[in-house]
Every structure is written in C-alpha cells, then in structure tokens.
Design a protein around this motif. Structure first.
Motif, PDB file in Angstrom:
ATOM      1  N   ASP A 112       0.755  -1.022  -0.017  1.00 30.68           N
ATOM      2  CA  ASP A 112      -0.065   0.049   0.003  1.00 30.68           C
ATOM      3  C   ASP A 112       0.791   1.050   0.067  1.00 30.68           C
ATOM      4  OD1 ASP A 112      -2.258   1.736   0.016  1.00 30.68           O
ATOM      5  OD2 ASP A 112      -2.222   1.785   2.307  1.00 30.68           O
ATOM      6  N   ALA A 113       0.877   1.853  -1.299  1.00 27.70           N
ATOM      7  CA  ALA A 113       2.041   2.997  -1.417  1.00 27.70           C
ATOM      8  C   ALA A 113       1.701   4.086  -0.349  1.00 27.70           C
ATOM      9  CB  ALA A 113       1.927   3.431  -2.903  1.00 27.70           C
ATOM     10  N   ALA A 114       0.229   4.248   0.022  1.00 19.81           N
ATOM     11  CA  ALA A 114      -0.080   5.336   0.520  1.00 19.81           C
ATOM     12  C   ALA A 114       0.348   5.230   2.014  1.00 19.81           C
ATOM     13  CB  ALA A 114      -1.687   5.461   0.513  1.00 19.81           C
ATOM     14  N   TYR A 133       1.510 -11.848  -7.977  1.00 21.04           N
ATOM     15  CA  TYR A 133       0.530 -12.574  -8.760  1.00 21.04           C
ATOM     16  C   TYR A 133       0.429 -12.170 -10.043  1.00 21.04           C
ATOM     17  CZ  TYR A 133      -1.796 -13.421  -4.258  1.00 21.04           C
ATOM     18  OH  TYR A 133      -2.141 -13.713  -2.933  1.00 21.04           O
ATOM     19  N   GLY A 134       1.520 -11.193 -10.425  1.00 19.90           N
ATOM     20  CA  GLY A 134       1.696 -10.600 -11.829  1.00 19.90           C
ATOM     21  C   GLY A 134       1.029  -9.428 -12.106  1.00 19.90           C
ATOM     22  N   GLN A 135       1.118  -8.653 -11.009  1.00 14.84           N
ATOM     23  CA  GLN A 135       0.377  -7.258 -11.405  1.00 14.84           C
ATOM     24  C   GLN A 135       1.453  -6.421 -10.517  1.00 14.84           C
ATOM     25  OE1 GLN A 135      -3.486  -4.989 -11.846  1.00 14.84           O
ATOM     26  NE2 GLN A 135      -3.500  -6.067 -10.163  1.00 14.84           N
ATOM     27  N   ALA A 136       1.984  -5.049 -11.056  1.00 13.35           N
ATOM     28  CA  ALA A 136       2.840  -4.187 -10.610  1.00 13.35           C
ATOM     29  C   ALA A 136       2.186  -3.444  -9.414  1.00 13.35           C
ATOM     30  CB  ALA A 136       3.430  -3.347 -11.684  1.00 13.35           C
ATOM     31  N   CYS A 137       3.182  -3.147  -8.499  1.00 12.33           N
ATOM     32  CA  CYS A 137       2.799  -2.196  -7.455  1.00 12.33           C
ATOM     33  C   CYS A 137       2.489  -0.817  -7.991  1.00 12.33           C
ATOM     34  CB  CYS A 137       3.859  -2.179  -6.418  1.00 12.33           C
ATOM     35  SG  CYS A 137       4.202  -3.771  -5.428  1.00 12.33           S
ATOM     36  N   GLN A 138       2.197  -0.068  -7.284  1.00 10.75           N
ATOM     37  CA  GLN A 138       1.686   1.272  -7.653  1.00 10.75           C
ATOM     38  C   GLN A 138       3.128   2.236  -7.543  1.00 10.75           C
ATOM     39  OE1 GLN A 138       1.452   4.605  -7.721  1.00 10.75           O
ATOM     40  NE2 GLN A 138      -0.093   5.457  -6.902  1.00 10.75           N
TER      41      GLN A 138
END
Ligand SMILES: *Cc1c(COP(=O)(O)O)cnc(C)c1O
Length: 364
Positions: A112-114, A133-138
């Motif tokens: 959680d970048a925030a 899972y194959g999806q980039a973070c923010q």
C-alpha cells in the motif's frame, strides 16, 4: 474433467523440439557452468526487461538476499516489505540480519503505497516491493517516497516477468530487480534459477563477483561471496522460453481476460486491476469469505486450486522471534483466509477454461 492448478508439462510440450535440441546442444558442449548460454541469456533477458544489466543466479531467494547484501543492508537496518508476500521476500531481508517492517497490501495485493511514509524511521534503509500474482505495485508513489527519503528500492519480480507499470517493465524501477525462474513462474526453467537486473554497472559487477565465491579472477577471492550460479542447461532452456515470452504472456493474459469476462458469481470477488498497470496473471486469484468451502467444492468437481498464501510471513513459525501475533496485520491475515488461485497455465485448453468457469459460476 480433471484439472490441476498448474500443468508444467504443457509448457514443455509447447516447444518440445526446441527444448530438446537446446538440452542436447548444452550436454554435448562440455561446458556446464558460467559459459556462453548464461552470458547470452543475461544479455537477452536484460534487453527483454529493459535494464542495462542482468546477472544470472541460482534462485530467486539468492537474488533477494544477495541484493540486500550488496547494497549493504544488514544488522540494525529496517526494510519495508508488504505483509502478504511469499516468505522468500522476507527471508531475503532477514538472512542479512536486517529487520522487516511490514506494510499492509492494497486491494490489488501490492504494497500500500499510501501508508509507506508512516512506517519510515531513522533505521529504514530500503523498500522491497513485490509485484504479487503478476501485477505491478503502484510505482509512481513508491519511487517518489524512495527518492524523497533516500532509500534503496528493490523489486521482487519473481511473479511479474513481463508485467509493466506504465510503459516500463517491472525490474527497471528499483536499484535492483530480483527474478526467480522456478519452474512454475511465468518465465520458468526446468529446475532452479534466478537473476537480478540493474542499470548500475557497479552493482552488476559486484553481483558477478559475489555469486562466484567473491572472485573475478579464478582463485583470487576479493570478498566472502557465495556459490549462486545459473547453470548452462537452465540458461539455455530459459533462452528458448524467453524467445517465446511475448506469446506466452499474451496467452496468460487472454485466459485472465476470459475469466474476467465470464466468471460471474456474487460468492467471490475477481482480481482488481491497477490503473496504469497490466496484469500478466502469474496467478488468477479470487477472494471469498467462503474460501475453504469453495476449495472443497472445486476439488469434488475435479478442479485443483492453491492458496497463495495460507499463512502470512509475520505468523510463520520461522518469524516467531519478531514477536507478532494474530490481529497485528489484519489485511494480510484476511487475505490469507480468503484468497484462492484457480487454474491458470500456458497450454490450458479452451475446454478446460470453460469447465473452470462453468463450475465456478454454478457454486451456490
Ligand atoms: C518464487 C518466489 C520467490 C523465490 O524464488 P525461488 O527461485 O523459489 O527462490 C521469491 N519471491 C516471490 C514473490 C516468489 O513468488
């Protein structure tokens, strides 16, 4: 119909002849460790990711712990890492004596970048993001926070080969990108393997020395390194698969998009997509409070599923010494109780996909 959560054999048969030819070529070459195949693979993989350098290693875990070792992150230092990751990410930190500081994940299962900034102390040295899972973070916010606080940024890309944030591929945002080529990963070997990517020539150079007992020149050891070498056979086989990575990634995205379109049941939630990121579906993860019931139902219908992961690292026996208890990281704990990975693999037939979709839609 019987469907397993993953079918590594299918991935082999997709390019059987090329794999067999390459294996024979390497076997007949008489050169098995750190040779031309590794060198070629490193160049090709760096180009694929869009990084200047790649260094082949023996595993993803080695890539992680060696990354922190080379950055000088150890005893007394803190590393921010998401609380819902595979335990290897955390071991990459603790093997060096550094302390993991857990940050809860967002709805897309990335850190959680925030809430990053609220966890930074005088001791914080690095952020480890996991493109789970194959999806980039923010990555916009994460890169800004790392820069503002002068922290190293390390990416765990073990599940994100080919995944992009904006125009850039994961593995190019941090000081070091850490990859695993464990057979079930999106770019999988036929055994263990790993690599780091970096744009920094000193880091690449140090990693090459470190992986080979700390020696650049044989028998002249500069530092106490380790033995973590990608072997020629794996590198050769990885080159074959890498040459098909575009179509392999597209195939998984097609299956994921079909699931998105056709799965429809209020009993579970589908994976959420992050704005500005693609999803390469290392895993297709659904979520429900009735997870265990759903898992049993699918099992009865012949569909195998896996939980990634049933115990969050802070509650693992291995990390008892960190002193966490149940309730300390409620989001990660909730995800551990609710997530379920449904079958998703290269070579999955339309018929198999249809059966998974119809069976899931019929769950009451
Ligand atoms: C697989 C994995 C690793 C470890 O890779 P190995 O090659 O098995 O050591 C690390 N982090 C994540 C997120 C992984 O999925």
């Amino acid at each position: 119909m019987k469907i397993m959560p993953n079918r590594l054999d299918r991935g082999f048969y997709q390019y059987q002849e090329e794999f067999e030819n390459k294996a024979l070529e390497v076997l007949r070459s008489g050169w098995y460790v750190l040779g031309n195949e590794v060198k070629q693979f490193e160049e090709e993989f760096a180009a694929y990711v869009g990084a200047k350098y790649c260094v082949g290693l023996a595993s993803g875990l080695d890539a992680l712990w060696m990354a922190f070792r080379i950055l000088g992150v150890g005893e007394g230092d803190e590393v921010l890492v998401q609380s819902n990751t595979y335990i290897a990410s955390v071991m990459g930190i603790t093997i060096n004596g550094a302390t993991p500081v857990f940050v809860e994940p967002d709805e897309c299962y990335g850190i959680d970048a925030a809430s990053l900034e609220s966890k930074i102390t005088d001791k914080t040295k690095a952020i480890l993001v996991v493109h789970l899972y194959g999806q980039a973070c923010q990555m916009d916010t994460i890169c800004q926070v790392a820069k503002k606080h002068n922290l190293y940024l390390v990416e765990d890309c073990a599940q994100s080969h080919g995944a992009c944030y904006g125009e850039r591929m994961t593995g190019t945002f941090g000081d070091i990108g850490c990859f695993s080529f464990y057979p079930s990963k999106n770019l999988g070997a036929f055994g263990d393997g790993g690599a780091i990517t970096t744009d920094n020539p000193q880091i690449a150079e140090k990693m090459k020395i470190y992986r080979n007992y700390g020696s650049e020149k044989r028998y002249y050891n500069m530092v106490v390194g380790t033995n973590s070498r990608l072997d020629e056979l794996q590198a050769g086989l990885l080159r074959v698969r890498l040459s098909h990575m575009k179509e392999l990634t597209e195939e998984k995205i097609r299956i994921g998009e079909r699931y998105d379109r056709e799965l429809s049941n209020d009993a579970f939630e589908l994976p959420k997509r992050r704005e500005n990121a693609n999803h390469v579906f290392h895993q297709y993860v659904i979520r429900t409070e009735r997870r265990d019931e759903l898992m049993r139902y699918l099992e009865e219908k012949g569909i195998g599923t896996i939980i990634h992961y049933p115990i969050p690292p802070h509650l693992a026996q291995a990390y008892e010494y960190l002193g966490f208890g149940k309730g300390d990281l409620p989001v990660a704990e909730q995800f551990a109780d609710e997530v379920l990975s449904i079958p998703m693999y290269n070579g999955m037939t339309e018929e198999e996909q249809t059966y998974v979709i119809e069976t899931l839609n019929a769950f009451e």
